[in-house]
Design a protein around this motif. Structure first.
Motif, PDB file in Angstrom:
ATOM      1  N   LEU A 169       0.840  -1.194   0.000  1.00 29.41           N
ATOM      2  CA  LEU A 169       0.000   0.000   0.000  1.00 29.41           C
ATOM      3  C   LEU A 169       0.879   1.249   0.000  1.00 29.41           C
ATOM      4  O   LEU A 169       1.771   1.392   0.843  1.00 29.41           O
ATOM      5  N   ALA A 170       0.635   2.142  -0.953  1.00 28.52           N
ATOM      6  CA  ALA A 170       1.288   3.446  -0.950  1.00 28.52           C
ATOM      7  C   ALA A 170       0.630   4.333   0.098  1.00 28.52           C
ATOM      8  O   ALA A 170      -0.481   4.048   0.577  1.00 28.52           O
ATOM      9  N   ASN A 171       1.307   5.397   0.465  1.00 34.18           N
ATOM     10  CA  ASN A 171       0.772   6.328   1.458  1.00 34.18           C
ATOM     11  C   ASN A 171      -0.661   6.747   1.112  1.00 34.18           C
ATOM     12  O   ASN A 171      -1.551   6.744   1.961  1.00 34.18           O
ATOM     13  N   ALA A 172      -0.892   7.059  -0.155  1.00 29.91           N
ATOM     14  CA  ALA A 172      -2.208   7.544  -0.575  1.00 29.91           C
ATOM     15  C   ALA A 172      -3.300   6.506  -0.405  1.00 29.91           C
ATOM     16  O   ALA A 172      -4.492   6.851  -0.311  1.00 29.91           O
ATOM     17  N   ASP A 173      -2.926   5.218  -0.356  1.00 28.10           N
ATOM     18  CA  ASP A 173      -3.918   4.153  -0.229  1.00 28.10           C
ATOM     19  C   ASP A 173      -4.519   4.077   1.180  1.00 28.10           C
ATOM     20  O   ASP A 173      -5.537   3.411   1.383  1.00 28.10           O
ATOM     21  N   PHE A 174      -3.880   4.724   2.138  1.00 23.91           N
ATOM     22  CA  PHE A 174      -4.316   4.614   3.521  1.00 23.91           C
ATOM     23  C   PHE A 174      -5.495   5.519   3.857  1.00 23.91           C
ATOM     24  O   PHE A 174      -6.230   5.256   4.812  1.00 23.91           O
ATOM     25  N   GLY A 175      -5.664   6.596   3.133  1.00 26.75           N
ATOM     26  CA  GLY A 175      -6.722   7.541   3.485  1.00 26.75           C
ATOM     27  C   GLY A 175      -6.547   8.067   4.892  1.00 26.75           C
ATOM     28  O   GLY A 175      -7.508   8.145   5.668  1.00 26.75           O
ATOM     29  N   PHE A 176      -5.337   8.434   5.247  1.00 23.24           N
ATOM     30  CA  PHE A 176      -5.043   8.861   6.608  1.00 23.24           C
ATOM     31  C   PHE A 176      -5.846  10.097   6.998  1.00 23.24           C
ATOM     32  O   PHE A 176      -5.976  11.049   6.239  1.00 23.24           O
ATOM     33  N   THR A 177      -6.386  10.058   8.216  1.00 26.44           N
ATOM     34  CA  THR A 177      -6.943  11.236   8.863  1.00 26.44           C
ATOM     35  C   THR A 177      -6.428  11.225  10.303  1.00 26.44           C
ATOM     36  O   THR A 177      -5.604  10.383  10.669  1.00 26.44           O
ATOM     37  N   TYR A 178      -6.899  12.148  11.121  1.00 28.22           N
ATOM     38  CA  TYR A 178      -6.425  12.231  12.499  1.00 28.22           C
ATOM     39  C   TYR A 178      -6.671  10.915  13.238  1.00 28.22           C
ATOM     40  O   TYR A 178      -7.815  10.475  13.388  1.00 28.22           O
ATOM     41  N   ARG A 179      -5.604  10.297  13.680  1.00 24.93           N
ATOM     42  CA  ARG A 179      -5.615   9.047  14.456  1.00 24.93           C
ATOM     43  C   ARG A 179      -6.440   7.954  13.770  1.00 24.93           C
ATOM     44  O   ARG A 179      -7.084   7.144  14.434  1.00 24.93           O
ATOM     45  N   HIS A 180      -6.364   7.915  12.448  1.00 25.73           N
ATOM     46  CA  HIS A 180      -7.157   6.929  11.716  1.00 25.73           C
ATOM     47  C   HIS A 180      -6.525   6.612  10.381  1.00 25.73           C
ATOM     48  O   HIS A 180      -5.971   7.482   9.705  1.00 25.73           O
ATOM     49  N   SER A 181      -6.602   5.322  10.014  1.00 24.67           N
ATOM     50  CA  SER A 181      -6.227   4.871   8.688  1.00 24.67           C
ATOM     51  C   SER A 181      -7.440   4.222   8.048  1.00 24.67           C
ATOM     52  O   SER A 181      -8.172   3.470   8.705  1.00 24.67           O
ATOM     53  N   GLY A 182      -7.641   4.480   6.778  1.00 28.73           N
ATOM     54  CA  GLY A 182      -8.747   3.876   6.061  1.00 28.73           C
ATOM     55  C   GLY A 182      -8.383   2.570   5.391  1.00 28.73           C
ATOM     56  O   GLY A 182      -9.167   2.048   4.586  1.00 28.73           O
ATOM     57  N   ALA A 183      -7.228   2.005   5.712  1.00 27.00           N
ATOM     58  CA  ALA A 183      -6.830   0.725   5.131  1.00 27.00           C
ATOM     59  C   ALA A 183      -7.820  -0.360   5.556  1.00 27.00           C
ATOM     60  O   ALA A 183      -8.365  -0.315   6.661  1.00 27.00           O
ATOM     61  N   PRO A 184      -8.085  -1.349   4.694  1.00 29.82           N
ATOM     62  CA  PRO A 184      -9.036  -2.415   5.040  1.00 29.82           C
ATOM     63  C   PRO A 184      -8.728  -3.039   6.390  1.00 29.82           C
ATOM     64  O   PRO A 184      -7.570  -3.302   6.726  1.00 29.82           O
ATOM     65  N   ALA A 185      -9.779  -3.295   7.170  1.00 36.40           N
ATOM     66  CA  ALA A 185      -9.613  -3.762   8.546  1.00 36.40           C
ATOM     67  C   ALA A 185      -8.976  -5.137   8.635  1.00 36.40           C
ATOM     68  O   ALA A 185      -8.375  -5.476   9.660  1.00 36.40           O
ATOM     69  N   ASP A 186      -9.094  -5.944   7.569  1.00 34.21           N
ATOM     70  CA  ASP A 186      -8.565  -7.306   7.654  1.00 34.21           C
ATOM     71  C   ASP A 186      -7.078  -7.394   7.329  1.00 34.21           C
ATOM     72  O   ASP A 186      -6.477  -8.462   7.438  1.00 34.21           O
ATOM     73  N   LEU A 187      -6.470  -6.299   6.928  1.00 33.89           N
ATOM     74  CA  LEU A 187      -5.044  -6.321   6.605  1.00 33.89           C
ATOM     75  C   LEU A 187      -4.192  -6.368   7.871  1.00 33.89           C
ATOM     76  O   LEU A 187      -4.438  -5.635   8.826  1.00 33.89           O
ATOM     77  N   ILE A 188      -3.174  -7.210   7.847  1.00 34.65           N
ATOM     78  CA  ILE A 188      -2.188  -7.266   8.926  1.00 34.65           C
ATOM     79  C   ILE A 188      -0.886  -6.709   8.370  1.00 34.65           C
ATOM     80  O   ILE A 188      -0.293  -7.277   7.451  1.00 34.65           O
ATOM     81  N   PHE A 189      -0.450  -5.594   8.903  1.00 40.11           N
ATOM     82  CA  PHE A 189       0.771  -4.965   8.410  1.00 40.11           C
ATOM     83  C   PHE A 189       1.995  -5.762   8.848  1.00 40.11           C
ATOM     84  O   PHE A 189       2.078  -6.211   9.993  1.00 40.11           O
ATOM     85  N   THR A 190       2.932  -5.940   7.929  1.00 38.29           N
ATOM     86  CA  THR A 190       4.145  -6.700   8.231  1.00 38.29           C
ATOM     87  C   THR A 190       5.406  -5.841   8.180  1.00 38.29           C
ATOM     88  O   THR A 190       6.437  -6.227   8.734  1.00 38.29           O
ATOM     89  N   GLY A 191       5.341  -4.704   7.519  1.00 31.35           N
ATOM     90  CA  GLY A 191       6.519  -3.845   7.442  1.00 31.35           C
ATOM     91  C   GLY A 191       6.185  -2.543   6.758  1.00 31.35           C
ATOM     92  O   GLY A 191       5.103  -2.382   6.170  1.00 31.35           O
ATOM     93  N   ALA A 192       7.113  -1.598   6.823  1.00 36.03           N
ATOM     94  CA  ALA A 192       6.870  -0.274   6.240  1.00 36.03           C
ATOM     95  C   ALA A 192       8.176   0.352   5.777  1.00 36.03           C
ATOM     96  O   ALA A 192       9.260   0.034   6.278  1.00 36.03           O
ATOM     97  N   LEU A 193       8.051   1.245   4.814  1.00 41.64           N
ATOM     98  CA  LEU A 193       9.187   2.019   4.305  1.00 41.64           C
ATOM     99  C   LEU A 193       8.923   3.493   4.596  1.00 41.64           C
ATOM    100  O   LEU A 193       7.865   4.029   4.246  1.00 41.64           O
TER     101      LEU A 193
END
Length: 306
Positions: A169-193
């Motif tokens: 997921l690119a940054n834009a895919d997250f739909g970030f807002t204050y203390r919130h990410s719009g990424a699908p709830a079933d995703l388990i994050f494994t790492g980040a750049l």
């Protein structure tokens, strides 16, 4: 409370699994509040491939809950049905890449990311020094402090869905807002750049020390706490609303609103998760009655009541 044991059936279904499965695993020692019930099954995967294989083979009717370092979490006293996944050493790598970039596993503590960036002369990530918890949680809630947020520095993140498929997921895919990410709830994050910028290590370390001093002076960080309890409503600061409603020092059982910073709840010793959550709900009620503002929980609450 004890749940039916899922281990034999899953172990038979996944003979090549390398991670650890524990039935009716106590969770209280993994949670900063030091309260709450067990996981029906606690799974600690060996690495990303092990997690993907597990999820792909896990029956769809078994619920999955992910926890990190437990710094912003209430586990209810009845425990968590289904599988609780907690990432461990296989998700703890930190790699400095060209272009002032830092690649980290989702289990890396936020403070460790900040230190690695400082050691590499990478500015722009020092704010993570002021955030308890790990990178997985930071991605899920757009964690931020001291003028910085996750969305300010994230390039992309890797994640696995409930079917075991890997996503980037690119940054834009997250739909970030204050203390919130719009990424699908079933995703388990494994790492980040992450993207930093050139900086002087000594200056970055000095910035981090200033953040540490500010936290120690204003927050009960040495208590059994879950960090900031409520999100700041638009135009308000949560702690000011809590204070104005007369809740500083308020108690329910062994749970207490911190005298030092009243947007923190603390376990003074022996509190049940029900006491902590019930105290938070009482604070919300009093703030609503006093100011008309509905406080929204920042702390995540999982599991079932006793």
């Amino acid at each position: 409370m004890s749940f039916p044991d899922l281990v034999p059936a899953l172990a038979a279904r996944l003979p090549e699994l390398r991670g650890r499965l524990i039935a009716n695993a106590p969770l209280a020692d993994l949670i900063w509040f030091r309260a709450g019930g067990p996981a029906q099954l606690l799974f600690t995967p060996a690495d990303e491939a092990d997690l993907a294989a597990f999820l792909a083979a896990l029956p769809a009717e078994i619920p999955v809950t992910v926890i990190g370092l437990g710094s912003n979490l209430i586990v209810r006293d009845g425990g968590v049905p289904g599988v609780v996944i907690r990432l461990g050493r296989g998700f703890g790598d930190i790699t400095v890449e060209d272009g002032h970039r830092l690649r980290v596993g989702a289990a890396v503590p936020d403070v460790k990311l900040a230190r690695a960036a400082a050691d590499a002369g990478m500015a722009g990530l020092a704010f993570y020094r002021g955030i308890p918890g790990g990178i997985g949680g930071a991605l899920r809630m757009n964690a931020g402090a001291h003028g910085g947020e996750t969305r300010d520095a994230l390039v992309e993140a890797r994640a696995i869905d409930r079917a075991g498929r890997i996503h980037v997921l690119a940054n834009a895919d997250f739909g970030f807002t204050y203390r919130h990410s719009g990424a699908p709830a079933d995703l388990i994050f494994t790492g980040a750049l992450y993207q930093g910028r050139p900086g002087d290590p000594a200056a970055i370390l000095a910035e981090m020390e200033a953040i540490t001093r500010a936290r120690e002076a204003s927050q009960p960080i040495r208590e059994r706490t879950g960090g900031s309890t409520f999100k700041n409503p638009p135009g308000h600061k949560a702690w000011q609303l809590v204070d104005a409603a007369g809740c500083r020092g308020l108690r329910l059982g062994a749970a207490q609103v911190s005298q030092m910073h009243c947007n923190f709840l603390i376990n003074t010793g022996g509190a049940r998760a029900a006491d902590i959550e019930g105290l938070g709900e009482e604070v919300r009620r009093r703030v609503k009655d006093q100011s008309g503002v509905d406080l929204e929980w920042e702390i995540k609450r999982i599991g079932v009541p006793a």
